[in-house]
Write an enzyme that holds these catalytic residues in place. Structure first.
Site, PDB file in Angstrom:
ATOM      1  N   GLY A 119      -8.215  10.192  -5.906  1.00 10.39           N
ATOM      2  CA  GLY A 119      -8.133   9.625  -7.292  1.00 10.39           C
ATOM      3  C   GLY A 119      -9.296   9.891  -8.235  1.00 10.39           C
ATOM      4  O   GLY A 119      -9.223   9.199  -9.265  1.00 10.39           O
ATOM      5  N   LEU A 120     -10.421   9.761  -7.923  1.00 10.97           N
ATOM      6  CA  LEU A 120     -11.619   8.936  -8.562  1.00 10.97           C
ATOM      7  C   LEU A 120     -12.195  11.243  -8.399  1.00 10.97           C
ATOM      8  O   LEU A 120     -13.797  11.137  -8.837  1.00 10.97           O
ATOM      9  CB  LEU A 120     -12.598   8.133  -7.873  1.00 10.97           C
ATOM     10  N   SER A 121     -11.454  12.065  -8.263  1.00  8.56           N
ATOM     11  CA  SER A 121     -11.698  13.458  -8.594  1.00  8.56           C
ATOM     12  C   SER A 121     -13.407  13.509  -7.197  1.00  8.56           C
ATOM     13  O   SER A 121     -14.978  14.122  -7.629  1.00  8.56           O
ATOM     14  CB  SER A 121     -12.818  13.919  -9.741  1.00  8.56           C
ATOM     15  N   ASP A 167     -12.124  16.750 -14.629  1.00  4.77           N
ATOM     16  CA  ASP A 167     -12.906  15.992 -13.435  1.00  4.77           C
ATOM     17  C   ASP A 167     -14.744  17.024 -13.549  1.00  4.77           C
ATOM     18  O   ASP A 167     -15.163  15.583 -13.311  1.00  4.77           O
ATOM     19  CB  ASP A 167     -12.743  16.376 -11.830  1.00  4.77           C
TER      20      ASP A 167
END
Length: 390
Positions: A119-121, A167
């Site tokens: 989820g945070l690249s 991202d």
């Protein structure tokens, strides 16, 4: 850093350097970059570190503290097909870089992620950290846009994820305490400082305890549904159209969508509805940030999360539950699930003075719904950060 210690233990010497790339959050602008939308984003003060040293024989040898298998290849003989393991992103990055620049020097390294995966690249962050190291040992100097496009090409052309450049752009262009406001169609961007009158904020990351893989999710299907909507709208309205792969919702005016949306299959209409309304939310969010109106910005982020659930139809049950808990938690300005939303984490913009209360409430309510995830669910409070140093 544990990667530094592990490198010394493995290779019996200190690493020559440490590469770092931050993770990113996107409060508004999700699921839109692959259709050339606008996005908002920040880099955060957690990310990927790689402790490394050059190898003059051209061999790349990497291990990760998050995965067991060690990966190895040569800079001039990368497999044309992926091996379906964690290192595919880096093989792809090597291949994409080698198509533009001669590579002679390899490297040995140990990779460490400072937050759980999802989820945070993290895939973009590890790719960019690796590319920065590989460029350094080969004395290659990429521009910011070259770095973004090379990392994106590794995901698109090698790994097979139809992502846009949200991202990578956040992880390269972002600056501490500034909102990145980016148009992914022409790569024009603005770094918007918040007025001194704006209330303080931090980011809370709530990890669901469930990891995910974009390549194995419905991510690519959603991209195709957006393109299908754009293609059909062009046909209905008499617009000129060409290849399906070169068709984007950004090509179709909003007025055309409103006129012909009822002709679209329901799923295609819903995907397009998310994209067009998200475009407007991003523009409104940038202006709210410029005014220092963090309440409105947060509300728009919550609306983005709602549209992602009901129009874009992503979000696992775990993440939907987290989102609902966030909506009812004092001290959270806004938030949504982060990344593709099939698993992974939620991000929230919070009032720092409520941090402890937020962590306690969200944890208690989430684990009441999913007790089996005790020990896997986690909360992390983060600040904004600069993007990668090239």
């Amino acid at each position: 850093m544990r990667c530094n210690e592990k490198f010394t233990e493995t290779y019996k010497k200190e690493p020559a350097a440490i590469a770092f790339c931050p993770y990113r959050v996107c409060p508004i602008g999700a699921h839109s970059d692959h259709q050339y939308g606008k996005i908002t984003g920040f880099a955060i003060d957690k990310g990927i570190h790689i402790a490394y040293s050059p190898k003059q024989n051209g061999v790349i040898e990497l291990s990760s503290l998050q995965f067991n298998k060690r990966a190895q290849w040569h800079v001039r003989s990368v497999s044309e097909t992926k091996e379906n393991d964690w290192a595919d992103y880096l093989r792809g990055a090597t291949l994409m870089l080698s198509q533009k620049y001669p590579l002679k020097v390899g490297l040995c390294g140990v990779i460490e992620g400072t937050l759980p995966i999802g989820g945070l690249s993290s895939s973009a962050a590890v790719t960019i950290a690796f590319l920065s190291a590989l460029c350094k040992v080969n004395e290659i100097h990429l521009t910011e846009l070259e770095m973004i496009l090379t990392a994106q090409a590794a995901e698109n052309k090698y790994v097979g994820v139809s992502c846009g450049k949200l991202d990578q752009s956040c992880e390269v262009f972002a600056k501490r305490d500034k909102l990145l406001y980016l148009d992914t169609k022409d790569d024009s961007y603005e770094l918007i400082s918040a007025p001194k009158t704006m209330k303080p904020y931090k980011f809370a990351i709530f990890f669901s305890g469930v990891e995910r893989s974009l390549a194995g999710s419905k991510f690519n299907m959603r991209v195709d549904e957006c393109r299908s909507a754009a293609y059909a709208l062009k046909a209905f309205s008499g617009m000129e159209y060409g290849k399906f792969s070169d068709t984007f919702l950004r090509d179709v005016p909003y007025e055309t969508y409103l006129k012909y949306r009822d002709k679209l299959p329901e799923n295609w209409r819903k995907r397009a509805e998310h994209w067009y309304t998200e475009f407007k939310r991003v523009e409104a969010g940038a202006e709210a940030w410029r005014r220092g109106d963090i309440e409105t910005f947060g509300k728009l982020s919550f609306e983005s999360g709602n549209s992602s659930i009901y129009n874009y139809e992503t979000g696992s049950e775990e993440l939907k539950t987290l989102y609902e808990i966030m909506l009812k938690t004092d001290g959270i300005y806004g938030g949504r699930f982060s990344g593709a939303g099939f698993k992974g984490c939620c991000m929230a913009i919070i009032d720092p003075s409520y941090a402890d209360k937020i962590e306690k409430k969200v944890t208690n309510e989430y684990l009441k719904a999913f007790p089996a995830l005790g020990g896997k669910f986690s909360v992390h409070i983060c600040d904004t950060a600069d993007g990668v140093e090239l």
